[in-house]
Design an enzyme around this catalytic site. Structure first.
Site, short mmCIF file in Angstrom:
data_model
loop_
_atom_site.label_atom_id
_atom_site.label_comp_id
_atom_site.label_asym_id
_atom_site.label_seq_id
_atom_site.Cartn_x
_atom_site.Cartn_y
_atom_site.Cartn_z
N HIS A 188 36.82 35.12 -5.57
CA HIS A 188 35.39 34.94 -5.80
C HIS A 188 34.63 34.54 -4.54
CE1 HIS A 188 35.31 35.26 -10.26
NE2 HIS A 188 36.60 35.09 -10.05
N ASP B 235 49.32 74.46 6.71
CA ASP B 235 48.91 73.45 7.71
C ASP B 235 49.63 72.13 7.49
OD1 ASP B 235 46.50 74.65 9.30
OD2 ASP B 235 46.19 75.21 7.19
N ASP C 147 28.21 33.18 1.04
CA ASP C 147 28.39 33.03 -0.40
C ASP C 147 29.14 34.26 -0.91
OD1 ASP C 147 28.20 31.99 -2.91
OD2 ASP C 147 26.03 31.64 -2.84
N GLY D 157 29.96 29.77 -10.67
CA GLY D 157 29.89 31.18 -11.03
C GLY D 157 31.12 31.70 -11.74
N GLU E 117 20.92 35.93 -12.08
CA GLU E 117 20.40 35.30 -13.30
C GLU E 117 18.87 35.19 -13.22
OE1 GLU E 117 22.59 31.62 -13.53
OE2 GLU E 117 24.49 32.66 -13.84
N ARG F 13 32.33 18.56 -5.70
CA ARG F 13 33.41 18.16 -4.78
C ARG F 13 33.07 16.89 -3.97
NH1 ARG F 13 33.83 24.48 -2.87
NH2 ARG F 13 33.90 25.23 -5.01
N LEU G 50 25.61 34.16 -8.21
CA LEU G 50 25.17 34.64 -9.51
C LEU G 50 23.77 34.15 -9.86
CD1 LEU G 50 28.45 34.34 -11.60
CD2 LEU G 50 27.55 36.30 -10.39
O1 LIG Z 1 35.29 24.42 -9.36
P1 LIG Z 1 34.39 23.81 -8.32
O2 LIG Z 1 35.15 23.35 -7.14
O3 LIG Z 1 33.47 22.82 -8.91
O4 LIG Z 1 33.43 24.98 -7.76
C1 LIG Z 1 32.72 25.87 -8.58
C2 LIG Z 1 33.12 27.30 -8.31
O5 LIG Z 1 32.59 27.67 -7.06
C3 LIG Z 1 32.97 28.91 -6.51
O6 LIG Z 1 32.25 30.01 -7.05
C4 LIG Z 1 32.35 31.32 -6.54
O7 LIG Z 1 32.32 32.22 -7.61
C5 LIG Z 1 31.10 32.82 -7.97
C6 LIG Z 1 31.37 33.89 -9.00
O8 LIG Z 1 32.22 34.88 -8.53
C7 LIG Z 1 30.40 33.41 -6.76
O9 LIG Z 1 29.14 33.93 -7.17
C8 LIG Z 1 30.21 32.34 -5.72
O10 LIG Z 1 29.65 32.93 -4.56
C9 LIG Z 1 31.51 31.68 -5.36
O11 LIG Z 1 31.26 30.59 -4.51
C10 LIG Z 1 34.46 29.06 -6.58
O12 LIG Z 1 34.86 30.32 -6.10
C11 LIG Z 1 35.05 28.79 -7.94
O13 LIG Z 1 36.45 28.84 -7.90
C12 LIG Z 1 34.63 27.39 -8.35
O14 LIG Z 1 35.10 27.10 -9.64
O1 LIG Z 2 22.97 23.02 -13.61
C1 LIG Z 2 23.51 24.10 -13.49
C2 LIG Z 2 23.31 24.89 -12.37
C3 LIG Z 2 23.96 26.11 -12.27
N1 LIG Z 2 24.76 26.53 -13.26
C4 LIG Z 2 25.45 27.84 -13.17
O2 LIG Z 2 26.34 27.82 -12.08
C5 LIG Z 2 26.54 29.13 -11.63
C6 LIG Z 2 26.48 29.14 -10.12
O3 LIG Z 2 27.10 30.30 -9.68
P1 LIG Z 2 26.92 30.90 -8.24
O4 LIG Z 2 27.68 32.17 -8.20
O5 LIG Z 2 25.49 31.05 -7.91
O6 LIG Z 2 27.56 29.84 -7.23
P2 LIG Z 2 28.92 28.97 -7.24
O7 LIG Z 2 28.51 27.62 -7.67
O8 LIG Z 2 29.86 29.61 -8.14
O9 LIG Z 2 29.35 28.97 -5.82
C7 LIG Z 2 25.46 30.00 -12.25
O10 LIG Z 2 26.05 30.83 -13.23
C8 LIG Z 2 24.51 29.01 -12.87
O11 LIG Z 2 23.91 29.46 -14.05
C9 LIG Z 2 24.97 25.75 -14.37
O12 LIG Z 2 25.72 26.14 -15.25
N2 LIG Z 2 24.33 24.56 -14.46
#
Ligand SMILES: O=P(O)(O)OC[C@H]1O[C@H](O[C@H]2O[C@H](CO)[C@@H](O)[C@H](O)[C@H]2O)[C@H](O)[C@@H](O)[C@@H]1O
Ligand SMILES: O=c1ccn([C@@H]2O[C@H](COP(=O)(O)OP(=O)(O)O)[C@@H](O)[C@H]2O)c(=O)[nH]1
Length: 734
Positions: free
Chosen positions: A166, A508, A380, A30, A388, A319, A384
């Protein structure tokens, strides 16, 4: 030209080595997907990690790495394998991630990985400091970089720093278990503005700051020795138009659908089965295993839906060096296998499972083809994907089932909101979603889409950046110092020497301490006598200036012939005269203020606007009480700043903020009162924010005193009403 520097662990592009060449692909997640459009539209740079470690990049490809990132307005931070191990797979994803998502049993407290976290944050700081130029603004993102704001602030106190988390900020009881809790909070407090997705995360953070660091927290501001840190919630939006436009195009070319092709190939010959979508990174916080179990429970509870539904599940690898993620992968593989084995028929597979990441077009395909989205995170930050999905429903049909534990649920109440641990509820929500009449689907999505379109990612980023810019002035106003004996002597010296003197006294909280029943706060004999004595001194004028109504004030002070100003300046009773209105009221400012109030209505559920002839009132009595108070304070600040230029005043009532023509504020009242009269000694004292107008508007040579240590524009402060009495006694004796 000044620029915005975005910093996050992961850059929006990830580099790989393919055939001895550098290949860039978009990052998943996200943060990266959301911020991409913000970055694209700014003239700034994005600093972060490329996805390749130092060891992975051969010497002859190093320039290519730099070129590939520069091309995208990015600057790489070079990290070694050891860094990634300790900082990313270690402290970020084995300590902070599980702890902040309330998975305490997964949380590891390893000193080595903490040390690595510190070192990598320092590496980021170095790159940032190398790239900062005067006037730049810095926006740091997320839990991997919580020490960075303080590291930057230490070297560049002139730079405005914003930080956005985030992921959730956990409750104090969870956060306090972290051995490095103070360091993390201090790191974050290097920022001028700290943003969270929801008010709850913000509340938890403020609670930890006040309990652990013992800083003064007032509403959404933390007062440090030399600065104020503002904390607020900004629910992240999406690039709405990008998703809805792509969906519209996709709808127009239906035969592109990969899912449709699968059906056409008779891999699964139940083409009418409703598709239930789930998309997440393969992360334990997303509740994927539970979701599959809940789906199994649904098929058992409502067997009539066998062959009538299909769960289309995209799990994106994530991860995978962390043991819990490997275990989860195994668990999900097994669950999918078991359930497909248990329920499948020759013509029907209950779960279609994809373990990979998909390009944008395929995501749009999934979003637009599936009639239901089932997103059930255990915790969470935002989610996003939920937003979406809704944005791509161009015909407004489709049902979103969303966990109440996702930040997004707070803004998406028209979705079917479920508790991810309650299989009963999930099964029932699935049935309700599948059977939901189209008219109801459209009605719900209409509201959701309107909100998502309006509060899109651009608006989110602008809101954050505007608030960040506003923080620049905040710290200037905590400049009062406790009045020392020598300063007091100086003031009384000036008083004695002056040939024309005026004292503005708030009532006051200044002349009288607060009492439970405001009607009981009448002046005592001692006070009446003191004020009378001062008033009777030669060339001395005493003005009581209050928000009280004129009847109360007039009755209390009927025997003391001083000037009275009531209702913040609407009414004035001159010495020996009658009450009169001071101004003609105007209402042409309303068109400017109304959109600001509407924005607060959008962001604060339960609030509404009342429009009167000469005022606008924002009522928050039906909002969450804490959130209402905090937003009221924020709105009041916004409006007070506006009032300086637009002649408006803000009245803080009981669960209502009323905005009026600024003839109704004490600053204007005192300015008018002294206009054209040559007072050589001017004094004003007051305790609350309505008195700030006097402090700001009186000339620089005035002695302005705040009662109580609070943020103020006054020069000095005294502790309480007893100290005010002492001062009055000294005036009376001068
Ligand atoms: O960079 P990664 O370790 O591969 O993880 C991907 C991202 O995950 C997390 O996403 C968060 O941000 C979203 C947008 O604000 C939010 O919708 C979601 O609930 C969060 O989990 C993480 O915070 C990012 O730093 C990572 O890059
Ligand atoms: O194959 C994929 C699956 C998901 N997404 C994107 O990954 C983001 C997931 O964001 P979310 O906030 O739901 O969770 P996060 O992975 O950041 O915790 C969304 O914008 C999706 O459109 C993507 O780019 N490719």
């Amino acid at each position: 030209m000044s620029k915005t520097i975005i910093i996050s662990n992961r850059l929006p592009l990830q580099l790989q080595i393919d055939n001895k060449k550098i290949k860039a692909t978009p990052s998943v997640g996200g943060l990266a997907t959301g911020m991409k459009s913000v970055h694209r539209d700014s003239n700034g740079i994005w600093i972060g990690w490329t996805g390749l470690t130092e060891e992975e990049i051969p010497a002859d490809l190093r320039d290519e790495v730099v070129d590939a990132t520069i091309k995208e307005q990015c600057v790489p931070v070079s990290l070694s394998e050891e860094d990634i191990d300790g900082f990313y797979y270690g402290f970020s994803n084995r300590t902070i991630w599980p702890l902040f998502h309330y998975f305490m049993e997964y949380t590891e407290f390893e000193k080595e990985s903490w040390q690595s976290y510190v070192e990598v944050n320092e590496k980021y700081a170095e790159v940032v400091l190398d790239n900062i130029e005067e006037g730049d603004t810095v926006w740091v993102h997320d839990y991997q970089l919580m020490l960075l704001p303080a590291l930057i602030k230490k070297e560049r106190p002139d730079v405005q720093i914003g930080f956005f988390l985030h992921i959730p900020f956990p409750s104090y009881e969870v956060f306090r278990t972290l051995p490095w809790r103070e360091e993390i909070l201090k790191g974050l407090l290097g920022s001028d503005l700290i943003g969270f997705h929801t008010y709850d995360y913000q509340r938890h953070f403020l609670s930890s700051v006040s309990r652990i660091l013992r800083h003064e927290v007032s509403f959404n501001e933390i007062t440090l020795k030399d600065r104020i840190v503002t904390v607020n919630s900004y629910p992240m939006g999406i690039d709405y138009d990008k998703f809805s436009e792509a969906a519209a195009k996709h709808d127009a070319a239906k035969n592109q659908s990969e899912l449709q092709r699968r059906l056409d190939l008779h891999i699964d010959s139940t083409p009418d089965a409703k598709m239930i979508l789930s998309i997440d990174r393969l992360d334990y916080s997303k509740g994927i295993a539970n979701r599959i179990r809940a789906y199994e429970y649904f098929l058992e509870k409502y067997p009539e839906f066998k062959e009538k539904v299909r769960l289309v599940m995209l799990a994106v690898p994530s991860r995978s060096n962390v043991p819990q993620y490997q275990l989860l992968k195994k668990e999900v593989d097994e669950l999918v296998g078991r359930i497909n084995g248990k329920f499948a028929s020759v013509s029907w597979t209950p779960i279609w499972y994809f373990y990979r990441s998909m390009p944008f077009e395929n995501l749009i395909d999934l979003y637009t083809t599936c009639e239901v989205a089932l997103l059930t995170p255990i915790r969470d930050g935002m989610n996003l994907v939920a937003k979406e999905y809704v944005a791509t429903r161009t015909d407004k049909k489709g049902v979103l089932i969303l966990s109440e534990m996702a930040g997004a649920a707070q803004e998406m109440s028209e979705a079917l909101i479920i508790n991810p641990n309650n299989f009963e509820e999930i099964a029932d929500a699935l049935k309700q979603a599948i059977e939901m009449p189209e008219a109801e689907q459209i009605k719900r999505n209409k509201f959701l889409q309107k909100r998502l379109k309006r509060y899109n990612v651009e608006k989110w980023a602008n809101d954050f950046m505007t608030s960040l810019k506003d923080t620049a002035h905040k710290s200037d106003i905590v400049k009062a110092i406790r009045m020392r004996a020598d300063q007091e002597d100086e003031m009384f010296d000036a008083y004695k020497k002056a040939d024309k003197r005026i004292l503005f006294l708030d009532y006051d909280g200044t002349l009288r301490a607060f009492v439970n029943n405001p009607e009981d706060a009448s002046p005592d004999d001692d006070l009446l006598e003191l004020v009378r004595t001062i008033h009777n001194q030669e060339n001395t004028e005493v003005v009581i200036i209050s928000g009280r109504d004129r009847h109360t004030l007039g009755t209390w002070w009927q025997d003391v012939p001083i000037t009275l100003i009531a209702e913040h300046g609407v009414w004035k009773r001159p010495v020996g005269g009658e009450w009169a209105v001071t101004e003609n009221l105007k209402n042409d400012w309303m068109d400017t203020v109304r959109p600001i109030l509407e924005k607060f209505v959008d962001r604060t559920a339960g609030t509404f606007i009342e429009e009167k002839n000469y005022s606008l009132a924002w009522h928050y009595r039906n909002a969450d009480p804490d959130l209402g108070e905090k937003r009221a304070s924020e709105l009041s600040n916004v409006l007070k700043e506006l009032s300086a230029n637009n002649e408006l005043g803000v009245l803080d009532g009981n669960k209502v903020l009323e905005i009026k023509d600024s003839t109704i504020h004490k600053g204007k009242a005192v300015t008018k009162h002294i206009f054209g009269k040559d007072y050589s000694f001017k004094f004003a004292i007051g305790d609350d924010w309505t008195d700030e107008f006097m402090f700001q508007d009186l000339p620089d040579d005035a002695f302005t005193i705040k009662v109580g240590l609070q943020k103020t524009a006054a020069k000095y402060y005294v502790d309480d009403t007893e100290r005010v009495r002492d001062l009055l006694k000294k005036f009376a004796a001068s």
